[in-house]
Design an enzyme around this catalytic site. Structure first.
Site, PDB file in Angstrom:
ATOM      1  N   GLU A 278       1.657   2.537   5.789  1.00 20.60           N
ATOM      2  CA  GLU A 278       2.626   3.170   6.693  1.00 20.60           C
ATOM      3  C   GLU A 278       2.109   4.561   7.085  1.00 20.60           C
ATOM      4  O   GLU A 278       2.116   4.937   8.250  1.00 20.60           O
ATOM      5  CB  GLU A 278       3.970   3.256   5.986  1.00 20.60           C
ATOM      6  CG  GLU A 278       5.103   3.522   6.932  1.00 20.60           C
ATOM      7  CD  GLU A 278       6.437   3.586   6.193  1.00 20.60           C
ATOM      8  OE1 GLU A 278       6.474   3.230   5.000  1.00 20.60           O
ATOM      9  OE2 GLU A 278       7.409   4.002   6.827  1.00 20.60           O
TER      10      GLU A 278
ATOM     11  N   ARG B 269      -0.668  -5.267 -11.264  1.00 22.52           N
ATOM     12  CA  ARG B 269       0.312  -6.251 -11.726  1.00 22.52           C
ATOM     13  C   ARG B 269      -0.080  -7.683 -11.397  1.00 22.52           C
ATOM     14  O   ARG B 269       0.515  -8.631 -11.911  1.00 22.52           O
ATOM     15  CB  ARG B 269       1.708  -5.898 -11.189  1.00 22.52           C
ATOM     16  CG  ARG B 269       2.261  -4.624 -11.837  1.00 22.52           C
ATOM     17  CD  ARG B 269       3.647  -4.293 -11.334  1.00 22.52           C
ATOM     18  NE  ARG B 269       3.694  -4.110  -9.910  1.00 22.52           N
ATOM     19  CZ  ARG B 269       3.382  -2.975  -9.265  1.00 22.52           C
ATOM     20  NH1 ARG B 269       3.016  -1.917  -9.960  1.00 22.52           N
ATOM     21  NH2 ARG B 269       3.448  -2.902  -7.967  1.00 22.52           N
TER      22      ARG B 269
HETATM   23  P1  AMP Z   1       1.974  -4.868   0.736  1.00 27.24           P
HETATM   24  O1  AMP Z   1       0.540  -4.549   1.032  1.00 27.24           O
HETATM   25  O2  AMP Z   1       2.933  -4.052   1.529  1.00 27.24           O
HETATM   26  O3  AMP Z   1       2.249  -6.358   0.829  1.00 27.24           O
HETATM   27  O4  AMP Z   1       2.250  -4.412  -0.745  1.00 27.24           O
HETATM   28  C1  AMP Z   1       1.865  -5.190  -1.790  1.00 27.24           C
HETATM   29  C2  AMP Z   1       1.497  -4.404  -3.019  1.00 27.24           C
HETATM   30  O5  AMP Z   1       2.400  -3.330  -3.274  1.00 27.24           O
HETATM   31  C3  AMP Z   1       1.536  -5.294  -4.218  1.00 27.24           C
HETATM   32  O6  AMP Z   1       0.397  -5.034  -5.011  1.00 27.24           O
HETATM   33  C4  AMP Z   1       2.830  -4.945  -4.921  1.00 27.24           C
HETATM   34  O7  AMP Z   1       2.617  -4.893  -6.309  1.00 27.24           O
HETATM   35  C5  AMP Z   1       3.231  -3.599  -4.378  1.00 27.24           C
HETATM   36  N1  AMP Z   1       4.623  -3.539  -3.906  1.00 27.24           N
HETATM   37  C6  AMP Z   1       5.013  -3.377  -2.620  1.00 27.24           C
HETATM   38  N2  AMP Z   1       6.340  -3.311  -2.517  1.00 27.24           N
HETATM   39  C7  AMP Z   1       6.826  -3.447  -3.763  1.00 27.24           C
HETATM   40  C8  AMP Z   1       8.156  -3.469  -4.324  1.00 27.24           C
HETATM   41  N3  AMP Z   1       9.250  -3.323  -3.585  1.00 27.24           N
HETATM   42  N4  AMP Z   1       8.270  -3.645  -5.663  1.00 27.24           N
HETATM   43  C9  AMP Z   1       7.166  -3.785  -6.427  1.00 27.24           C
HETATM   44  N5  AMP Z   1       5.899  -3.763  -5.964  1.00 27.24           N
HETATM   45  C10 AMP Z   1       5.730  -3.594  -4.648  1.00 27.24           C
END
Ligand code: AMP
Length: 169
Positions: free
Chosen positions: A94, A57
């Site tokens: 996680e 995305r």
């Molecule tokens: P993080 O590594 O936890 O910051 O997760 C980021 C990645 O996971 C990004 O590429 C986001 O597209 C996806 N992501 C994580 N949480 C969400 C959420 N609640 N809604 C949509 N995409 C998410």
């Protein structure tokens, strides 16, 4: 224009307990896409050499931003997708780990790089991408997100880097 209106919450996707921020209504609106691009651009410094977009995305606005910034675009992908030699970065989730990859010749030494993704959640993904860019010798000038889930404190993993996010929850 209220961009929040175009973000749809999907409860328990892709697994129980997660509220997924669905940006497809925003992508489906020409006006919302244009406004999002305008607002993202306002926060980004000029003289960016490469925009790095995170699968999948981060590709939508990543390529639009690259065009407006007169910069190149670099895709970050999951393992096994990029055809040429790659730098790989494994990071903790996680439960378990994940790996991201980037072509070794995608970024030249000292290039000014903007990293873009749709959502900043825990920050692990963005942090791994910064490491990939730095392995290639690039300078991370800024992280640009459409959405930041502030309660997950993703910023803590990105200390020292400028961060911009349009919509905060
Ligand atoms: P993080 O590594 O936890 O910051 O997760 C980021 C990645 O996971 C990004 O590429 C986001 O597209 C996806 N992501 C994580 N949480 C969400 C959420 N609640 N809604 C949509 N995409 C998410």
């Amino acid at each position: 224009m209220k961009l929040e209106k175009y973000i749809r919450d999907i409860k328990d996707f892709p697994k129980p307990g997660i509220v997924f921020k669905d940006i497809t209504p925003l992508l489906a609106s020409a006006e919302a896409m244009q406004e999002t691009t305008r607002q993202l651009l306002k926060t980004i410094p000029r003289n960016i050499d490469k925009v790095v977009g995170i699968e999948a995305r981060g590709f939508f606005f990543g390529t639009l931003l690259a065009e407006h910034l007169n910069a190149g675009f670099v895709p970050i992908r999951k393992p096994g997708k990029l055809p040429y030699q790659t730098y790989d970065e494994t990071y903790a989730l996680e439960y378990g780990t994940d790996t991201l990859t980037m072509h070794i010749d995608a970024i030249q030494k000292d290039e000014r790089v903007l990293i873009h993704d749709d959502v900043l959640a825990t920050g692990g993904t963005a942090q791994a991408v910064a490491k990939l860019v730095e392995k290639a010798g690039g300078n991370v000038v800024m992280f640009s997100f459409l959405i930041e889930l502030e309660f997950l404190n993703g910023k803590d993993k990105l200390k020292g880097y400028p961060i911009s996010s349009l919509i905060k929850y």
